[in-house]
Scaffold this active site. Structure first.
Site, PDB file in Angstrom:
ATOM      1  N   CYS A  79      -8.733  -5.824  -2.975  1.00 55.09           N
ATOM      2  CA  CYS A  79      -8.751  -6.151  -1.545  1.00 55.09           C
ATOM      3  C   CYS A  79      -9.750  -7.274  -1.228  1.00 55.09           C
ATOM      4  O   CYS A  79      -9.494  -8.412  -1.611  1.00 55.09           O
ATOM      5  CB  CYS A  79      -9.004  -4.866  -0.764  1.00 55.09           C
ATOM      6  SG  CYS A  79      -8.267  -4.933   0.864  1.00 55.09           S
ATOM      7  N   HIS A 202      -5.904  -0.428  -2.708  1.00 53.24           N
ATOM      8  CA  HIS A 202      -7.091   0.311  -3.153  1.00 53.24           C
ATOM      9  C   HIS A 202      -6.757   1.460  -4.110  1.00 53.24           C
ATOM     10  O   HIS A 202      -6.717   2.617  -3.686  1.00 53.24           O
ATOM     11  CB  HIS A 202      -7.799   0.920  -1.929  1.00 53.24           C
ATOM     12  CG  HIS A 202      -8.474  -0.065  -1.053  1.00 53.24           C
ATOM     13  ND1 HIS A 202      -9.813  -0.370  -1.133  1.00 53.24           N
ATOM     14  CD2 HIS A 202      -7.979  -0.826  -0.052  1.00 53.24           C
ATOM     15  CE1 HIS A 202     -10.131  -1.267  -0.233  1.00 53.24           C
ATOM     16  NE2 HIS A 202      -9.033  -1.570   0.448  1.00 53.24           N
ATOM     17  N   GLU A 204      -8.672   2.894  -6.073  1.00 54.47           N
ATOM     18  CA  GLU A 204      -9.833   3.811  -6.154  1.00 54.47           C
ATOM     19  C   GLU A 204      -9.755   4.902  -5.086  1.00 54.47           C
ATOM     20  O   GLU A 204     -10.520   5.868  -5.144  1.00 54.47           O
ATOM     21  CB  GLU A 204     -11.150   3.013  -6.061  1.00 54.47           C
ATOM     22  CG  GLU A 204     -11.578   2.536  -4.683  1.00 54.47           C
ATOM     23  CD  GLU A 204     -10.804   1.311  -4.173  1.00 54.47           C
ATOM     24  OE1 GLU A 204      -9.815   0.896  -4.806  1.00 54.47           O
ATOM     25  OE2 GLU A 204     -11.176   0.786  -3.103  1.00 54.47           O
TER      26      GLU A 204
HETATM   27  N1  GLN Z   1      -9.933  -3.410   2.680  1.00 53.33           N
HETATM   28  C1  GLN Z   1     -10.358  -4.633   2.506  1.00 53.33           C
HETATM   29  O1  GLN Z   1     -11.079  -4.958   1.560  1.00 53.33           O
HETATM   30  C2  GLN Z   1     -10.024  -5.603   3.609  1.00 53.33           C
HETATM   31  C3  GLN Z   1     -10.379  -7.018   3.327  1.00 53.33           C
HETATM   32  C4  GLN Z   1     -10.386  -7.799   4.606  1.00 53.33           C
HETATM   33  N2  GLN Z   1      -9.076  -8.240   4.968  1.00 53.33           N
HETATM   34  C5  GLN Z   1     -11.346  -8.959   4.482  1.00 53.33           C
HETATM   35  O2  GLN Z   1     -11.241  -9.934   5.038  1.00 53.33           O
HETATM   36  O3  GLN Z   1     -12.301  -8.868   3.827  1.00 53.33           O
END
Ligand code: GLN
Length: 254
Positions: A79, A202, A204
């Site tokens: 992410c 995610h 995890e």
């Molecule tokens: N769950 C996440 O890590 C979201 C990331 C988020 N979109 C960001 O800009 O960092």
């Protein structure tokens, strides 16, 4: 056993530490550049990439992170971690945002919309299943998630998913430089490029440990390669009189 570092500035690093524990691996929290010297691989967790970048800057981590990625050690970004690893990010806050880079792709920071448009879905992951066993699908938890708009030729796509209908439309720049609305019906959400693994979701936060195992296998692969390179390099140096059937970089008690 290889030491797995988890960047522990912000976000879901505790969850990665717990996921590693569940498969019998002790993760090491990394907050300072010098701590990267003591780890064999690194997980960059999800969270909020702008905040994480500010903290990484504050701790002067960017040069060490770039060196780590460039040095070929396995790195997995989930992410916000994916955003960190991308060579190019769009949809970022005005004023820009520093990236570690290394992954030849363009990522959209909030492709799936706001926090309220977070979702879970089943993802088709044949390559993960081929390597780690189990179902051909895994649970994808997407939290204000990014997505990968395009990848370079060295990047292997491990998963994509349908673009949800309720997502706000986003503008992308075409190969010809024109601004256009993203109109494909699928988008890339997991990739691998050599030592770099990246997922927009995610793993995890689920009990499926296959993505962590997949990453640990990348670590094993890289140790084997490093070992082979070392043996090759000492055999080149030491000439023909070394025994061919012994690893050349181990102590010899003769
Ligand atoms: N769950 C996440 O890590 C979201 C990331 C988020 N979109 C960001 O800009 O960092």
């Amino acid at each position: 056993m290889a030491v797995v570092g988890v960047l522990a500035l912000q976000g879901s690093y505790n969850e990665h530490m717990a996921a590693l524990r569940r498969i019998g691996v002790k993760g090491v929290e990394v907050r300072k550049p010098e701590q990267l010297l003591g780890v064999d691989s690194l997980i960059i967790p999800g969270g909020e990439s702008t905040t994480m970048a500010k903290l990484a800057n504050y701790h002067n981590l960017f040069p060490a992170l770039r060196e780590f990625v460039g040095g070929g050690k396995p790195v997995w970004g989930t992410c916000a971690g994916l955003i960190f690893l991308a060579n190019k990010a769009v949809g970022i806050k005005s004023g820009g945002q520093e990236l570690v880079g290394g992954l030849d792709c363009t990522v959209h920071r909030n492709f799936f919309g706001s926090q309220l448009q977070s979702f879970e879905t089943e993802l088709l992951v044949p390559k993960l299943a081929e390597k780690e066993g189990g179902n051909d699908t895994c649970r994808g938890v997407f939290i204000r998630a990014p997505a990968i708009l395009e990848v370079g030729s060295d990047v292997e796509i491990l998963a994509d998913c349908p673009v949800p209908a309720d997502r706000p439309s986003i503008t992308v720049t075409s190969a010809e430089g024109a601004e256009e609305v993203y109109s494909k019906d699928r988008v890339i959400v997991a990739v691998r490029q050599g030592n770099i693994l990246a997922t927009a979701f995610h793993p995890e936060l689920t009990s499926d440990s296959r993505w962590h195992r997949f990453f640990l296998d990348m670590d094993k692969e890289s140790q084997t390669k490093a070992f082979a390179a070392l043996s090759l390099c000492s055999s080149e140096k030491d000439g023909e009189n070394m025994p061919k059937n012994k690893p050349l970089d181990l102590p010899i008690f003769e």
